[in-house]
Design an enzyme around this catalytic site. Sequence first.
Site, PDB file in Angstrom:
ATOM      1  N   ASP A  46       0.698  -1.328   0.157  1.00 16.54           N
ATOM      2  CA  ASP A  46       0.062  -0.038  -0.029  1.00 16.54           C
ATOM      3  C   ASP A  46       1.031   1.103   0.033  1.00 16.54           C
ATOM      4  OD1 ASP A  46       0.700  -0.190   2.585  1.00 16.54           O
ATOM      5  OD2 ASP A  46      -1.239   0.099   3.454  1.00 16.54           O
ATOM      6  N   SER A  47       2.278   1.054  -0.218  1.00 18.56           N
ATOM      7  CA  SER A  47       3.227   2.072  -0.468  1.00 18.56           C
ATOM      8  C   SER A  47       2.825   2.561  -1.630  1.00 18.56           C
ATOM      9  CB  SER A  47       4.623   1.728  -0.303  1.00 18.56           C
ATOM     10  OG  SER A  47       4.612   0.429  -1.083  1.00 18.56           O
ATOM     11  N   ASP A  85      -1.030  -5.893  -0.112  1.00 18.19           N
ATOM     12  CA  ASP A  85      -1.506  -5.380   1.116  1.00 18.19           C
ATOM     13  C   ASP A  85      -3.041  -5.297   1.332  1.00 18.19           C
ATOM     14  OD1 ASP A  85       0.705  -5.206   2.706  1.00 18.19           O
ATOM     15  OD2 ASP A  85       1.395  -3.184   1.748  1.00 18.19           O
ATOM     16  N   LYS A 113      -1.170  -9.304   2.954  1.00 19.16           N
ATOM     17  CA  LYS A 113      -0.257  -8.756   4.135  1.00 19.16           C
ATOM     18  C   LYS A 113      -1.087  -7.925   4.740  1.00 19.16           C
ATOM     19  CE  LYS A 113       3.562  -5.838   3.671  1.00 19.16           C
ATOM     20  NZ  LYS A 113       2.939  -4.881   4.471  1.00 19.16           N
ATOM     21  N   GLU A 115      -1.316  -5.785   8.803  1.00 19.55           N
ATOM     22  CA  GLU A 115      -0.294  -5.006   9.812  1.00 19.55           C
ATOM     23  C   GLU A 115      -1.122  -5.270  11.146  1.00 19.55           C
ATOM     24  OE1 GLU A 115       0.119  -0.973   9.026  1.00 19.55           O
ATOM     25  OE2 GLU A 115       0.956  -1.174   6.966  1.00 19.55           O
ATOM     26  N   GLU A 182       9.128  -4.103  10.228  1.00 16.36           N
ATOM     27  CA  GLU A 182       9.609  -2.911   9.764  1.00 16.36           C
ATOM     28  C   GLU A 182      10.046  -2.009  10.761  1.00 16.36           C
ATOM     29  OE1 GLU A 182       6.942  -0.896   7.065  1.00 16.36           O
ATOM     30  OE2 GLU A 182       7.824   0.801   6.901  1.00 16.36           O
TER      31      GLU A 182
HETATM   32  O1  KIV Z   1       3.521  -1.061   1.655  1.00 12.53           O
HETATM   33  C1  KIV Z   1       4.615  -1.574   1.409  1.00 12.53           C
HETATM   34  O2  KIV Z   1       5.393  -1.314   0.535  1.00 12.53           O
HETATM   35  C2  KIV Z   1       5.195  -2.408   2.499  1.00 12.53           C
HETATM   36  C3  KIV Z   1       6.509  -2.797   2.441  1.00 12.53           C
HETATM   37  C4  KIV Z   1       7.443  -1.978   1.985  1.00 12.53           C
HETATM   38  C5  KIV Z   1       6.844  -3.926   3.314  1.00 12.53           C
HETATM   39  O3  KIV Z   1       4.497  -2.739   3.401  1.00 12.53           O
END
Ligand code: KIV
Length: 257
Positions: A46-47, A85, A113, A115, A182
């Site tokens: 989600d970056s 994510d 993924k 959190e 992280e």
């Molecule tokens: O959102 C993301 O890109 C991430 C990773 C860099 C671990 O969670």
Amino acid sequence: MSPKVTPETVRAMKARGERIAALTAYDFPMVKLLDEAGIPFLLVGDSLGMVVLGYSDTTHVTMAEMEHHVRATARAKPNALLGADMPYQSYESVAEATANAKRLVGAGAEFVKLEGGQEMLPQIRAIISGGIPVCGHLGMLPQSVLKEGGYHVKGKQAAEQQRLIEDAKLLADAGAFAIVLELVAPPVAREISGKIAVPTIGIGSGDGCDGEILVTHDLVGLFPWFRPRFVTPLSDCATEIKSAVVKWKNAVTAKKN
Ligand code: KIV
């Protein structure tokens, strides 16, 4: 061609002592390039919100945006394992978590993924029992950045260290196939990696994890307006792009009709 990477492959890499290089990707060409370069673990993080969509942090990313980008990346049919994510507030309850994990898999993700530690166990167990592999994410949780007022290293105090170690064990016992750590204090990240059988994938957490993940834009210098201090870019794509564009613009404007 090497065989398709699965969550089992990633677990087996740790068992063999083989380090895992993981990167983010948000579109078709980037997945193609990273897959051709032999990266086994790709994440539509989600970056996305920050390095592609122009948001100030990851809390603005929606399910619809994630699905759109997961579809684009999945069209590349990578050999690598491709995950996504779960966006902010898309897994508040077990019902939301399972429904939204299914949507991401429907779009082409091979794992999700999310959190959080102990408090997320019901969601993690429910997603896994629905047949969807889960990667955990502990330490600094970017989706909590507003609540926490910044990106701070975790595991500096004894109580926080114990909590991280406990959470990692709980996630591993619940069936997470990997755990992103992280901004975890490096000695703590190393200790966790030695205590659980599933691979840890560090970001800004030192060299003691079983693998490392970076935001690809940070690694290749494609987002020069902000770069985390733990990343040393290995190329300067932003300057390359600008210089090609300026050369082309100058050639076009120099022509006479
Ligand atoms: O959102 C993301 O890109 C991430 C990773 C860099 C671990 O969670």
